[in-house]
Enzyme design. Structure first.
Site, PDB file in Angstrom:
ATOM      1  N   TYR A  56      26.396 -15.773   6.598  1.00 60.96           N
ATOM      2  CA  TYR A  56      25.188 -16.198   6.098  1.00 60.96           C
ATOM      3  C   TYR A  56      25.029 -15.352   4.734  1.00 60.96           C
ATOM      4  O   TYR A  56      24.323 -14.068   5.078  1.00 60.96           O
ATOM      5  CB  TYR A  56      24.050 -16.238   7.012  1.00 60.96           C
ATOM      6  CG  TYR A  56      23.956 -17.250   7.995  1.00 60.96           C
ATOM      7  CD1 TYR A  56      24.874 -18.383   8.091  1.00 60.96           C
ATOM      8  CD2 TYR A  56      23.079 -17.007   9.243  1.00 60.96           C
ATOM      9  CE1 TYR A  56      24.875 -19.369   8.969  1.00 60.96           C
ATOM     10  CE2 TYR A  56      23.230 -17.966  10.214  1.00 60.96           C
ATOM     11  CZ  TYR A  56      24.023 -19.101  10.049  1.00 60.96           C
ATOM     12  OH  TYR A  56      23.987 -20.000  11.190  1.00 60.96           O
ATOM     13  N   LEU A 204      14.468 -29.957  13.618  1.00 56.56           N
ATOM     14  CA  LEU A 204      13.775 -30.638  12.773  1.00 56.56           C
ATOM     15  C   LEU A 204      14.736 -31.426  11.795  1.00 56.56           C
ATOM     16  O   LEU A 204      14.183 -31.807  10.661  1.00 56.56           O
ATOM     17  CB  LEU A 204      12.801 -29.760  11.904  1.00 56.56           C
ATOM     18  CG  LEU A 204      11.782 -28.928  12.475  1.00 56.56           C
ATOM     19  CD1 LEU A 204      10.724 -28.284  11.611  1.00 56.56           C
ATOM     20  CD2 LEU A 204      10.777 -30.229  13.317  1.00 56.56           C
ATOM     21  N   ARG A 206      16.982 -30.223   9.836  1.00 53.83           N
ATOM     22  CA  ARG A 206      16.904 -29.555   8.391  1.00 53.83           C
ATOM     23  C   ARG A 206      15.936 -30.068   7.401  1.00 53.83           C
ATOM     24  O   ARG A 206      15.823 -29.779   6.243  1.00 53.83           O
ATOM     25  CB  ARG A 206      18.306 -29.868   7.539  1.00 53.83           C
ATOM     26  CG  ARG A 206      19.356 -29.345   8.468  1.00 53.83           C
ATOM     27  CD  ARG A 206      20.778 -29.947   7.904  1.00 53.83           C
ATOM     28  NE  ARG A 206      21.916 -29.178   8.683  1.00 53.83           N
ATOM     29  CZ  ARG A 206      22.195 -29.844   9.949  1.00 53.83           C
ATOM     30  NH1 ARG A 206      21.744 -30.958  10.253  1.00 53.83           N
ATOM     31  NH2 ARG A 206      23.254 -29.330  10.516  1.00 53.83           N
ATOM     32  N   GLY A 207      14.639 -30.076   8.325  1.00 52.50           N
ATOM     33  CA  GLY A 207      13.505 -30.432   7.366  1.00 52.50           C
ATOM     34  C   GLY A 207      13.039 -31.932   7.397  1.00 52.50           C
ATOM     35  O   GLY A 207      11.764 -32.120   7.210  1.00 52.50           O
ATOM     36  N   SER A 210      10.014 -32.651   9.697  1.00 51.36           N
ATOM     37  CA  SER A 210       8.893 -31.582   9.445  1.00 51.36           C
ATOM     38  C   SER A 210       7.504 -32.165   9.086  1.00 51.36           C
ATOM     39  O   SER A 210       6.561 -31.777   9.355  1.00 51.36           O
ATOM     40  CB  SER A 210       9.341 -30.518   8.609  1.00 51.36           C
ATOM     41  OG  SER A 210       9.584 -31.107   7.265  1.00 51.36           O
TER      42      SER A 210
END
Length: 329
Positions: A56, A204, A206-207, A210
């Site tokens: 990362y 989620l 990746r959003g 959300s």
């Protein structure tokens, strides 16, 4: 903070973990000070599991975590290894050779500033290396005291069984959400048969789940969601329509769509720990609020009626990435 236990070795962690990837890579620019403040807020709230990968930001995320941790902080740190990067940030496959395992860990320990990693796992299966060899190498590092527990990531049921014969596996890290339920067929039953926990990422999607996403949002070239089928064209509009229905359920519970989506994952079993990828304190606070959202059988049924299995439009990864996932075979 509620706690849950991963694996037969009894790894006790908070009921929600903090995934730190987005603080360094793949979701576009992040604010360093806010990232560190978010880690502090998570630890202060009782979160005891931080998840990272040595790739990362090409080590940036591990250095960020090291800089964020205070003398009194003692979280469990889960590290993925093996993904190969190039100077431009591209991807070059995976390396699970025993010599590479030892090399990756040496650099991780130095970047984290610690003498051990709590859970160490290959990020993906290296098709050129038997999983027994990779796990066997980590087991030697367990014996030497450099690793406490062994995890897996995105592998299928057969690979899980083979790995667990070499050394007890604490948990499988894999995508699991209302929009990604493929593990329910074979992978999750196998984990439960063997006493292996699940740390669920992408809770989620990746959003998408959300409640903060819109069809007008533009994704930069540094945000890998721009390549995800679920975020493109008609697929995105279809998926956001599912969220609108979920929003109605959330409002009736005095919650947000994100909280309902996280609470749904947490309610799928005490052996499952959702990982939330919050990069800001307000998003973290919202995510942790999911633990205070009670879901009864009627609530769970209503949620699954609103977002049934296989309701998502588009695959969870682009085709080239899916082809590399042992969990999808």
């Amino acid at each position: 903070m509620e706690h849950r236990v991963l694996g037969v070795e009894g790894v006790e962690v908070s009921a929600i973990g903090l995934g730190c990837m987005g603080m360094s890579d793949l979701y576009g620019p992040a604010d360093r000070d806010e990232s560190i403040a978010t880690i502090h807020a998570a630890l202060d709230a009782g979160v005891t599991l931080l998840d990272t990968g040595d790739f990362y930001g090409m080590g940036h995320n591990e250095l960020l975590i090291r800089d964020a941790l205070r003398a009194s902080d003692r979280p469990s740190i889960s590290v993925k290894f093996g993904a190969l990067r190039d100077p431009a940030g591209g991807w070059s496959g995976n390396d699970g050779r025993p010599a590479a395992v030892r090399n990756f860990l040496a650099y991780t320990l130095r970047r984290l500033g610690t003498d051990h990693v709590d859970i160490y796992r290959p990020a993906r299966l290296d098709p050129a290396v038997p999983i027994e060899d990779t796990v066997g190498a980590i087991a030697e590092l367990v014996q030497a005291g450099y690793v406490r527990h062994i995890g897996l990531s995105e592998v299928g049921a057969e690979t899980i069984r083979r790995a667990n014969q070499v050394h007890p596996i604490s948990d499988l890290q894999i995508e699991y959400s209302l929009l990604s339920r493929g593990i329910e067929d074979d992978i999750l039953p196998t984990c439960r048969e063997l006493g292996i926990g699940v740390t669920a990422y992408g809770v989620l999607s990746r959003g998408l789940l959300s409640g903060h996403w819109s069809a007008q949002r533009e994704l930069t070239g540094h945000d890998f969601r721009g390549f995800s089928p679920r975020f493109q064209g008609d697929n995105l509009r279809h998926n956001l329509a599912l969220v609108d229905v979920l929003r109605e359920i959330a409002e009736a519970k005095g919650a947000t769509p994100a909280q309902i989506a996280i609470a749904w994952v947490a309610n799928q079993g005490a052996d499952i720990v959702p990982l939330v990828g919050a990069r800001r304190r307000d998003r973290l606070g919202e995510a942790l609020g999911a633990l205070d959202v009670p879901l009864g059988e009627a609530d769970l049924a209503a949620i699954e009626d609103a977002v049934p299995a296989d309701a998502a439009a588009g695959a969870r990864y682009a085709a080239a990435q899916l082809a590399q996932l042992d969990s999808e075979r």
